[in-house]
Design a protein around this motif. Sequence first.
Motif, short mmCIF file in Angstrom:
data_model
loop_
_atom_site.label_atom_id
_atom_site.label_comp_id
_atom_site.label_asym_id
_atom_site.label_seq_id
_atom_site.Cartn_x
_atom_site.Cartn_y
_atom_site.Cartn_z
N VAL A 197 -1.69 -20.04 1.94
CA VAL A 197 -2.88 -20.77 1.50
C VAL A 197 -3.60 -20.01 0.37
O VAL A 197 -4.06 -20.61 -0.60
CB VAL A 197 -3.84 -21.03 2.69
CG1 VAL A 197 -5.19 -21.54 2.21
CG2 VAL A 197 -3.22 -22.03 3.66
N GLN A 198 -3.66 -18.67 0.49
CA GLN A 198 -4.37 -17.88 -0.52
C GLN A 198 -3.43 -17.28 -1.56
O GLN A 198 -3.72 -17.25 -2.74
CB GLN A 198 -5.18 -16.76 0.16
CG GLN A 198 -6.07 -16.02 -0.80
CD GLN A 198 -7.24 -15.30 -0.13
OE1 GLN A 198 -7.79 -14.36 -0.65
NE2 GLN A 198 -7.66 -15.75 1.03
N PHE A 251 -6.13 -14.10 8.61
CA PHE A 251 -7.11 -15.19 8.52
C PHE A 251 -6.38 -16.50 8.29
O PHE A 251 -5.54 -16.60 7.40
CB PHE A 251 -8.11 -14.97 7.38
CG PHE A 251 -9.14 -16.06 7.31
CD1 PHE A 251 -10.20 -16.09 8.21
CD2 PHE A 251 -9.04 -17.08 6.38
CE1 PHE A 251 -11.14 -17.11 8.17
CE2 PHE A 251 -9.97 -18.11 6.33
CZ PHE A 251 -11.03 -18.12 7.23
N HIS A 252 -6.68 -17.49 9.13
CA HIS A 252 -6.01 -18.79 8.99
C HIS A 252 -6.99 -19.95 9.02
O HIS A 252 -6.57 -21.09 9.13
CB HIS A 252 -4.96 -18.95 10.10
CG HIS A 252 -3.94 -17.85 10.12
ND1 HIS A 252 -2.97 -17.72 9.15
CD2 HIS A 252 -3.77 -16.79 10.97
CE1 HIS A 252 -2.22 -16.64 9.42
NE2 HIS A 252 -2.70 -16.06 10.51
N GLY A 253 -8.29 -19.67 8.94
CA GLY A 253 -9.29 -20.74 8.95
C GLY A 253 -10.18 -20.68 10.17
O GLY A 253 -10.15 -19.69 10.93
N GLU A 305 0.60 -13.98 6.87
CA GLU A 305 0.31 -14.10 5.43
C GLU A 305 1.14 -13.01 4.74
O GLU A 305 0.97 -11.84 5.07
CB GLU A 305 -1.15 -13.80 5.14
CG GLU A 305 -2.18 -14.73 5.76
CD GLU A 305 -3.53 -14.02 5.90
OE1 GLU A 305 -4.30 -14.00 4.94
OE2 GLU A 305 -3.80 -13.45 6.97
N CYS A 313 -2.41 -25.32 8.31
CA CYS A 313 -2.01 -24.33 9.32
C CYS A 313 -1.84 -24.98 10.69
O CYS A 313 -0.87 -24.71 11.40
CB CYS A 313 -3.05 -23.21 9.39
SG CYS A 313 -3.05 -22.12 7.96
N LYS A 361 -5.85 -24.20 -1.19
CA LYS A 361 -6.61 -23.52 -2.24
C LYS A 361 -6.17 -23.94 -3.66
O LYS A 361 -6.54 -25.01 -4.11
CB LYS A 361 -6.59 -22.02 -2.01
CG LYS A 361 -7.39 -21.65 -0.74
CD LYS A 361 -7.85 -20.20 -0.66
CE LYS A 361 -8.93 -20.03 0.40
NZ LYS A 361 -8.49 -19.47 1.66
N SER A 385 -7.29 -29.51 3.65
CA SER A 385 -7.76 -28.12 3.68
C SER A 385 -6.63 -27.22 4.13
O SER A 385 -5.59 -27.68 4.62
CB SER A 385 -8.93 -27.99 4.65
OG SER A 385 -8.47 -28.23 5.97
N GLY A 386 -6.89 -25.91 3.99
CA GLY A 386 -5.92 -24.93 4.41
C GLY A 386 -5.73 -24.93 5.91
O GLY A 386 -4.60 -24.85 6.42
N VAL A 387 -6.83 -25.01 6.64
CA VAL A 387 -6.72 -24.88 8.08
C VAL A 387 -5.97 -26.07 8.69
O VAL A 387 -5.22 -25.91 9.66
CB VAL A 387 -8.11 -24.68 8.74
CG1 VAL A 387 -8.88 -25.98 8.86
CG2 VAL A 387 -7.96 -24.04 10.11
N ASP A 442 1.84 -18.19 5.90
CA ASP A 442 0.60 -18.81 5.44
C ASP A 442 0.37 -18.38 3.99
O ASP A 442 -0.06 -17.26 3.73
CB ASP A 442 -0.57 -18.39 6.35
CG ASP A 442 -1.89 -19.01 5.91
OD1 ASP A 442 -1.96 -19.54 4.78
OD2 ASP A 442 -2.86 -18.96 6.70
C1 LIG Z 1 -8.67 -19.90 3.13
C2 LIG Z 1 -7.52 -19.69 4.04
C3 LIG Z 1 -7.23 -20.57 5.10
C4 LIG Z 1 -8.16 -21.71 5.48
O1 LIG Z 1 -8.30 -22.65 4.44
P1 LIG Z 1 -9.53 -23.68 4.51
O2 LIG Z 1 -9.27 -24.59 3.33
O3 LIG Z 1 -10.79 -22.90 4.39
O4 LIG Z 1 -9.44 -24.40 5.79
C5 LIG Z 1 -6.09 -20.37 5.82
N1 LIG Z 1 -5.27 -19.34 5.57
C6 LIG Z 1 -5.51 -18.45 4.56
C7 LIG Z 1 -4.55 -17.35 4.31
C8 LIG Z 1 -6.65 -18.59 3.78
O5 LIG Z 1 -6.91 -17.70 2.82
#
Ligand SMILES: *Cc1c(COP(=O)(O)O)cnc(C)c1O
Length: 394
Positions: free
Chosen positions: A216-217, A129-131, A181, A100, A243, A95-97, A214
């Motif tokens: 992730v998105q 936002f990081h989870g 981010e 992180c 993601k 997962s993203g978190v 970050d």
């Molecule tokens: C969605 C997101 C996360 C967390 O990812 P998960 O897979 O939900 O744990 C972390 N950072 C950013 C920028 C995100 O958009």
Amino acid sequence: MFPSLLPTYNRTEVAFVRGEGPYLFAEDGQRYLDFTAGIAVNAFGHANPRLVAALTEQAGKLWHTSNLFRVPGQEALSKRLTEVTFADTCFFTNSGVEACELAWKMARRYQFVSGHPEKFRIICFEGAFHGRTMAAIAAGGNPKYLEGFGPKVEGFDTIPPGDIEAVKAAIGPETAAILIEPIQGEGGVRVLTSEYLKGLRKLCDDNGLLLIFDEVQCGVGRTGKLFAYEWHGITPDIMPIAKAIGGGFPVGACLATAEAAKGMTAGTHGTTYGGNPLAMAVAKEALEMVLEPDFLPHVVKIANYLQQQLGQLLADHPTVFEEVRGQGLLLGLKMKVPNTEFVAVARKEQHLLLVGAGDNVIRLLPPLIIEEAHVREAVEKLSAAAKTFESNAK
Ligand SMILES: *Cc1c(COP(=O)(O)O)cnc(C)c1O
């Protein structure tokens, strides 16, 4: 009676049973245009034949062995990711978190093995936002997500984004890293400038700090480059991603330079499922798809078309929409009507799926494979939904 499913989500009634490209089909057979893409996950749309083949082929061979053994899929994907990014190394997560979390652990460990065990604090930003783990809600700093979960994990210092002097002032003898981010997603699609991000890079270099992006998105093609940092002529030291890299299969990764990762020796971190053969088969195929010569130019072209159409939409409905934000296909519409109400009307009356964000923004996160016809369909639906609000106001 308490629901059997923990009620932490305000879910809508609709449930989808099938998907095809940018469309989803509900239990009642109704078709929806999906501009949510699983929150920037389904970059290749639904039921992409190449991803389905990669998954089913691996599913027939081997699902899981654990990280006690070599995992060839991890070796192949890490080799490819390090070839095409700033990174020298990467670790796979679910997962993203988790990606992180490793980024933050790595930053602390880097300072520790560099003779600075006192440096453990991470500078982070309002609207981030990081989870949702304990450390992630501390890093995100959103009071709504922290409430009732105290004490807050120590070592995350939140300041407003966009002001380089504020960052300078926040750096102290205990600072280990800066975490940002490049485009804030959840917080309201706020794009940070090249000048500012370069300023962060310089502050990190001058003060012996690590720069964590970050992505992730915003990563994996969504902005029209493989990763958003490429727009700015700088590189981070550590970069969590997730993601879109799995296209819908749960997978994340923490990428890093050899220098930043130098403290992460055997035994310092681990995961049972992370980087399992199924995830690796899908993520490798997803990465190869983004890297095909026509893919990212298509994202840039279709994103320009969508942005241009949204400009017209704004001009047509000045009492509903305030501003278009974002980059590539990570776009936000700042609303003059409540974003949650607009998302509901678009879904119920127009069968267009959108997702809200902070600062009264709706996010448009279509699959990256959309064509001009899908853009026109979406903009027509947005316009029709806007008319509902205009006629209600009369
Ligand atoms: C969605 C997101 C996360 C967390 O990812 P998960 O897979 O939900 O744990 C972390 N950072 C950013 C920028 C995100 O958009």
